[in-house]
Design a protein around this motif. Structure first.
Motif, PDB file in Angstrom:
ATOM      1  N   GLN A   1      18.338  48.696  49.279  1.00  0.00           N
ATOM      2  CA  GLN A   1      18.742  50.078  49.564  1.00  0.00           C
ATOM      3  C   GLN A   1      19.856  50.114  50.617  1.00  0.00           C
ATOM      4  O   GLN A   1      20.776  50.933  50.555  1.00  0.00           O
ATOM      5  CB  GLN A   1      17.531  50.882  50.035  1.00  0.00           C
ATOM      6  N   LEU A   2      19.769  49.183  51.572  1.00  0.00           N
ATOM      7  CA  LEU A   2      20.768  49.107  52.634  1.00  0.00           C
ATOM      8  C   LEU A   2      22.152  48.750  52.065  1.00  0.00           C
ATOM      9  O   LEU A   2      23.180  49.276  52.515  1.00  0.00           O
ATOM     10  CB  LEU A   2      20.342  48.048  53.657  1.00  0.00           C
ATOM     11  N   ILE A   3      22.170  47.890  51.074  1.00  0.00           N
ATOM     12  CA  ILE A   3      23.425  47.478  50.437  1.00  0.00           C
ATOM     13  C   ILE A   3      24.156  48.676  49.818  1.00  0.00           C
ATOM     14  O   ILE A   3      25.384  48.754  49.834  1.00  0.00           O
ATOM     15  CB  ILE A   3      23.146  46.414  49.350  1.00  0.00           C
ATOM     16  N   VAL A   4      23.373  49.614  49.300  1.00  0.00           N
ATOM     17  CA  VAL A   4      23.943  50.789  48.640  1.00  0.00           C
ATOM     18  C   VAL A   4      24.644  51.704  49.650  1.00  0.00           C
ATOM     19  O   VAL A   4      25.684  52.299  49.357  1.00  0.00           O
ATOM     20  CB  VAL A   4      22.849  51.566  47.874  1.00  0.00           C
ATOM     21  N   THR A   5      24.080  51.811  50.857  1.00  0.00           N
ATOM     22  CA  THR A   5      24.571  52.795  51.829  1.00  0.00           C
ATOM     23  C   THR A   5      25.474  52.212  52.918  1.00  0.00           C
ATOM     24  O   THR A   5      26.213  52.949  53.569  1.00  0.00           O
ATOM     25  CB  THR A   5      23.390  53.499  52.514  1.00  0.00           C
ATOM     26  N   GLU A   6      25.408  50.892  53.131  1.00  0.00           N
ATOM     27  CA  GLU A   6      26.163  50.294  54.232  1.00  0.00           C
ATOM     28  C   GLU A   6      26.919  49.042  53.783  1.00  0.00           C
ATOM     29  O   GLU A   6      26.622  48.456  52.747  1.00  0.00           O
ATOM     30  CB  GLU A   6      25.209  49.910  55.381  1.00  0.00           C
ATOM     31  N   ASN A   7      27.864  48.649  54.616  1.00  0.00           N
ATOM     32  CA  ASN A   7      28.568  47.393  54.396  1.00  0.00           C
ATOM     33  C   ASN A   7      27.777  46.276  55.076  1.00  0.00           C
ATOM     34  O   ASN A   7      27.903  46.046  56.268  1.00  0.00           O
ATOM     35  CB  ASN A   7      29.989  47.478  54.969  1.00  0.00           C
ATOM     36  N   VAL A   8      26.948  45.588  54.312  1.00  0.00           N
ATOM     37  CA  VAL A   8      26.028  44.586  54.869  1.00  0.00           C
ATOM     38  C   VAL A   8      26.750  43.244  54.994  1.00  0.00           C
ATOM     39  O   VAL A   8      27.367  42.767  54.045  1.00  0.00           O
ATOM     40  CB  VAL A   8      24.778  44.444  53.965  1.00  0.00           C
TER      41      VAL A   8
ATOM     42  N   PHE B   1      20.288  38.623  53.025  1.00  0.00           N
ATOM     43  CA  PHE B   1      21.411  39.024  52.183  1.00  0.00           C
ATOM     44  C   PHE B   1      22.432  37.894  52.180  1.00  0.00           C
ATOM     45  O   PHE B   1      22.910  37.469  53.232  1.00  0.00           O
ATOM     46  CB  PHE B   1      22.060  40.308  52.709  1.00  0.00           C
ATOM     47  N   LYS B   2      22.750  37.405  50.989  1.00  0.00           N
ATOM     48  CA  LYS B   2      23.764  36.345  50.875  1.00  0.00           C
ATOM     49  C   LYS B   2      24.935  36.830  50.041  1.00  0.00           C
ATOM     50  O   LYS B   2      24.796  37.113  48.850  1.00  0.00           O
ATOM     51  CB  LYS B   2      23.153  35.091  50.234  1.00  0.00           C
ATOM     52  N   ASP B   3      26.089  36.929  50.680  1.00  0.00           N
ATOM     53  CA  ASP B   3      27.320  37.332  50.001  1.00  0.00           C
ATOM     54  C   ASP B   3      27.823  36.155  49.160  1.00  0.00           C
ATOM     55  O   ASP B   3      28.038  35.057  49.672  1.00  0.00           O
ATOM     56  CB  ASP B   3      28.367  37.724  51.050  1.00  0.00           C
ATOM     57  N   LEU B   4      27.983  36.386  47.870  1.00  0.00           N
ATOM     58  CA  LEU B   4      28.431  35.317  46.965  1.00  0.00           C
ATOM     59  C   LEU B   4      29.854  35.554  46.457  1.00  0.00           C
ATOM     60  O   LEU B   4      30.302  34.878  45.527  1.00  0.00           O
ATOM     61  CB  LEU B   4      27.473  35.206  45.772  1.00  0.00           C
ATOM     62  N   THR B   5      30.564  36.484  47.087  1.00  0.00           N
ATOM     63  CA  THR B   5      31.936  36.788  46.685  1.00  0.00           C
ATOM     64  C   THR B   5      32.800  35.535  46.768  1.00  0.00           C
ATOM     65  O   THR B   5      32.800  34.827  47.774  1.00  0.00           O
ATOM     66  CB  THR B   5      32.529  37.877  47.606  1.00  0.00           C
ATOM     67  N   GLY B   6      33.503  35.244  45.695  1.00  0.00           N
ATOM     68  CA  GLY B   6      34.389  34.093  45.689  1.00  0.00           C
ATOM     69  C   GLY B   6      33.736  32.782  45.306  1.00  0.00           C
ATOM     70  O   GLY B   6      34.417  31.773  45.115  1.00  0.00           O
ATOM     71  N   LEU B   7      32.410  32.782  45.205  1.00  0.00           N
ATOM     72  CA  LEU B   7      31.711  31.544  44.855  1.00  0.00           C
ATOM     73  C   LEU B   7      31.829  31.218  43.370  1.00  0.00           C
ATOM     74  O   LEU B   7      31.791  30.060  42.973  1.00  0.00           O
ATOM     75  CB  LEU B   7      30.237  31.645  45.257  1.00  0.00           C
ATOM     76  N   GLN B   8      31.984  32.269  42.544  1.00  0.00           N
ATOM     77  CA  GLN B   8      32.105  32.103  41.089  1.00  0.00           C
ATOM     78  C   GLN B   8      30.995  31.208  40.543  1.00  0.00           C
ATOM     79  O   GLN B   8      31.239  30.196  39.890  1.00  0.00           O
ATOM     80  CB  GLN B   8      33.484  31.532  40.728  1.00  0.00           C
ATOM     81  N   LEU B   9      29.768  31.598  40.843  1.00  0.00           N
ATOM     82  CA  LEU B   9      28.602  30.803  40.482  1.00  0.00           C
ATOM     83  C   LEU B   9      28.204  31.088  39.038  1.00  0.00           C
ATOM     84  O   LEU B   9      27.777  32.177  38.693  1.00  0.00           O
ATOM     85  CB  LEU B   9      27.448  31.127  41.435  1.00  0.00           C
ATOM     86  N   GLU B  10      28.364  30.072  38.186  1.00  0.00           N
ATOM     87  CA  GLU B  10      28.064  30.234  36.766  1.00  0.00           C
ATOM     88  C   GLU B  10      26.555  30.294  36.511  1.00  0.00           C
ATOM     89  O   GLU B  10      26.089  31.009  35.632  1.00  0.00           O
ATOM     90  CB  GLU B  10      28.678  29.070  35.974  1.00  0.00           C
TER      91      GLU B  10
END
Length: 243
Positions: free
Chosen positions: A18-25, A60-69
């Protein structure tokens, strides 16, 4: 690292989603609850835990840029981080009961629930829920459960244990970022519960059968050697490994 501590919540995974939806985590934001009223496990199961005795938290783990198949590598990383942590506290006979229950001997001491966040058809983040039995010593309705205290006789500091988990989680995510998939998979398979031992499974229809656990696929399917030297891959919904 941003840590949010709560007295009570229905589910730390739900709170963080829910926090992800409302804030920049930010990456590695952690939500820790002293008490979970509706903790969740794999396949819709309920995670039971005595208040203030155990660790119930989500990362919370940001996976941006990881391109995990193959998202199952998140499960591998989390399992290995927990194994590494528990080894540092001298917990014996550690293994991973596929896909990601952590055992000491035949007793479950930790469960993992990973919920992935998909944006524009791309895996962008994961919410990693961890329930670790630390100082609880009675498991009336859970005969296969145990805790660190029950195993070692030691009372543990929950903050110290959580710090160690997060430290090792960061370590294994660095390996994942370097795309060392074979290294991670080999280490995970080395800890697989009942690997290469005659084991009993139950299929989706409730029928029992025997086989030998051999490997996992990149997508997390379990490869089992059946009779007539046939190796078949099963996903989580298809079979249950019995204790």
């Amino acid at each position: 690292m941003h840590i949010i501590k709560l007295n009570a919540i229905d589910s730390t995974n739900s709170y963080l989603r829910q926090l992800i939806v409302t804030e920049n985590v930010v990456d590695f934001t952690v939500v820790i609850a002293e008490s979970q009223t509706n903790g969740r496990g794999q396949m819709g199961t309920v995670w039971e835990s005595q208040a203030t005795k155990n660790l119930t938290f989500s990362v919370f783990k940001d996976l941006t840029g990881l391109q995990l198949e193959h998202p199952f590598y998140i499960s591998i990383v989390t399992s290995l981080a927990l194994i590494k942590t528990l080894k540092s506290f001298s917990i014996p006979k550690l293994s991973v009961k596929w896909p990601n229950d952590i055992l000491s001997g035949n007793k479950k001491i930790c469960g993992i629930l990973i919920e992935n966040v998909i944006k524009q058809n791309v895996l962008s983040a994961s919410v990693i829920g961890i329930g670790l039995n630390v100082n609880q010593t009675t498991f009336d309705t859970l005969p296969n459960a145990s805790s660190l205290k029950e195993i070692s006789g030691i009372v543990y500091d929950l903050d110290e244990v959580s710090y160690e988990i997060l430290k090792h989680l960061k370590y294994y995510f660095k390996i994942l970022k370097k795309k060392k998939f074979t290294v991670l998979k080999n280490e995970y398979e080395a800890h697989l519960f009942r690997k290469n031992k005659p084991s009993t499974f139950k299929n989706a229809e409730g029928l029992m059968f025997s086989g030998f656990i051999k490997h996992i696929t990149d997508s997390g399917m379990l490869q089992v050697l059946l009779e007539d030297d046939i190796v078949k891959a099963f996903d989580l919904k298809e079979i249950t490994l019995m204790y």
